[in-house]
Motif scaffolding. Structure first.
Motif, PDB file in Angstrom:
ATOM      1  N   UNK A 131       0.873  -1.176   0.000  1.00 38.00           N
ATOM      2  CA  UNK A 131       0.000   0.000   0.000  1.00 38.00           C
ATOM      3  C   UNK A 131       0.911   1.228   0.000  1.00 38.00           C
ATOM      4  N   UNK A 132       0.839   2.025  -1.026  1.00 36.37           N
ATOM      5  CA  UNK A 132       1.748   3.179  -1.134  1.00 36.37           C
ATOM      6  C   UNK A 132       1.039   4.477  -0.774  1.00 36.37           C
ATOM      7  N   UNK A 133      -0.252   4.540  -1.045  1.00 33.40           N
ATOM      8  CA  UNK A 133      -1.007   5.749  -0.747  1.00 33.40           C
ATOM      9  C   UNK A 133      -2.329   5.337  -0.137  1.00 33.40           C
ATOM     10  N   UNK A 134      -2.671   5.905   1.031  1.00 33.61           N
ATOM     11  CA  UNK A 134      -3.982   5.649   1.624  1.00 33.61           C
ATOM     12  C   UNK A 134      -4.533   6.997   2.036  1.00 33.61           C
ATOM     13  N   UNK A 135      -5.433   7.541   1.220  1.00 33.24           N
ATOM     14  CA  UNK A 135      -5.922   8.894   1.473  1.00 33.24           C
ATOM     15  C   UNK A 135      -4.760   9.857   1.388  1.00 33.24           C
ATOM     16  N   UNK A 136      -4.557  10.648   2.455  1.00 35.60           N
ATOM     17  CA  UNK A 136      -3.442  11.588   2.490  1.00 35.60           C
ATOM     18  C   UNK A 136      -2.134  10.919   2.864  1.00 35.60           C
ATOM     19  N   UNK A 137      -2.246   9.677   3.363  1.00 32.88           N
ATOM     20  CA  UNK A 137      -1.050   9.038   3.906  1.00 32.88           C
ATOM     21  C   UNK A 137      -0.183   8.463   2.793  1.00 32.88           C
ATOM     22  N   UNK A 138       0.976   9.076   2.617  1.00 31.68           N
ATOM     23  CA  UNK A 138       1.983   8.517   1.710  1.00 31.68           C
ATOM     24  C   UNK A 138       3.310   9.182   2.068  1.00 31.68           C
ATOM     25  N   UNK A 139       4.383   8.642   1.556  1.00 26.91           N
ATOM     26  CA  UNK A 139       5.691   9.257   1.791  1.00 26.91           C
ATOM     27  C   UNK A 139       6.364   9.542   0.452  1.00 26.91           C
ATOM     28  N   UNK A 140       5.538   9.944  -0.519  1.00 29.40           N
ATOM     29  CA  UNK A 140       6.069  10.148  -1.874  1.00 29.40           C
ATOM     30  C   UNK A 140       7.028  11.330  -1.973  1.00 29.40           C
ATOM     31  N   UNK A 141       6.816  12.360  -1.123  1.00 32.66           N
ATOM     32  CA  UNK A 141       7.681  13.540  -1.194  1.00 32.66           C
ATOM     33  C   UNK A 141       9.118  13.170  -0.829  1.00 32.66           C
TER      34      UNK A 141
END
Ligand code: ZN
Length: 282
Positions: free
Chosen positions: A220-230
């Motif tokens: 799971x890479x993105x869940x709603x606002x939750x991600x660490x892509x930045x």
């Protein structure tokens, strides 16, 4: 990033005098404070020396005093040009390139390189907002088992504020006791922090942060606002940059390189050209 071309540089800074004049106007935008008259007074350029003299008492001041140029016999135009070179590259240049481009000795180029790099460190006042925390390892592959850790890789911990700055630190390890103080120096309590599922982040809630995780293990890479892509985008740009310039950044110089890279990353959206931002820190 606002472009500042070599043509603009040469037009604005054609010679040493133009650089000295810029420095004086930057340090003393109105009048120069004379320590003898003890007030701001008019000063005039003394043609034979690189100084300005007080119109009343004749006391001389050098705009180089207190800057990285003080005590350096290298002409200002070469210093300014070296700063320009460091600002104009995307992934950083080496002391060797400064030597090649300016014609100074390697020893001088190395000193200039380090002095300029020392200007690029950003302060870390804690702020509030939305942050991503992440850890990575750098190096190792080509260096065998030398360096830190079994695989010779160096741990680096990063804090990225969304729509804000990134700061990254070389650390001894990636234990909770190492990274939590780094977070506290940069992130105010009650801020929202996003991380992956790594257990070092377990205590963030206890430290007063709102904490959401993404479960990378379960893909799971993105869940709603939750991600660490930045922060992950920053890591990959940093690693690409390192491949572009150096065959290997030694562990000793890794933090300096990361500081330089972060500085460029953090100022990439500025209206002011990066060259001027660095120049204003001399
Ligand atoms: Zn005076």
């Amino acid at each position: 990033m606002r472009k500042y071309t070599i043509a603009q540089f040469n037009e604005e800074f054609p010679d040493d005098d133009a650089c000295l004049e810029w420095l004086r106007n930057y340090l003393y935008p109105k009048r120069v404070h004379c320590p003898i008259c003890n007030k701001p007074t008019k000063h005039h350029r003394i043609k034979t020396k690189k100084v300005y003299g007080c119109d009343y008492c004749g006391h001389q001041i050098s705009p180089r005093a207190g800057t990285i140029f003080e005590h350096s016999p290298t002409p200002l135009k070469l210093w300014f040009y070296a700063i320009y070179l460091m600002s104009a590259t995307r992934c950083g240049i080496s002391a060797k390139q400064i030597q090649r481009e300016t014609g100074v000795t390697y020893k001088t180029a190395w000193r200039m390189f380090n002095q300029i790099r020392s200007l690029l460190q950003e302060d870390s006042e804690p702020t509030s907002g939305e942050f991503e925390l992440d850890e990575t390892y750098i190096g190792g592959k080509s260096q065998g088992k030398r360096g830190r850790g079994a695989e010779g890789k160096t741990p680096v911990f990063g804090v990225a504020q969304r729509k804000g700055r990134v700061s990254a630190l070389v650390t001894d390890d990636l234990k909770s006791s190492t990274v939590i103080p780094i977070v506290k120096e940069r992130v105010l309590p009650k801020s929202m922090v996003y991380t992956d599922e790594f257990p070092i982040y377990n205590s963030l809630k206890r430290h007063g942060h709102n904490h959401k995780r993404v479960h990378h293990v379960s893909k799971v890479w993105v869940a709603g606002n939750a991600h660490t892509n930045t922060i992950e985008g920053f890591w990959s740009a940093l690693k690409r940059g390192m491949n572009g310039v150096y065959h290997a950044v030694s562990e000793k110089h890794l933090q300096g390189y990361i500081n330089e890279y972060s500085f460029r990353y953090n100022h990439r959206g500025d209206d002011k050209p990066i060259f001027k931002t660095i120049l204003e820190r001399v």
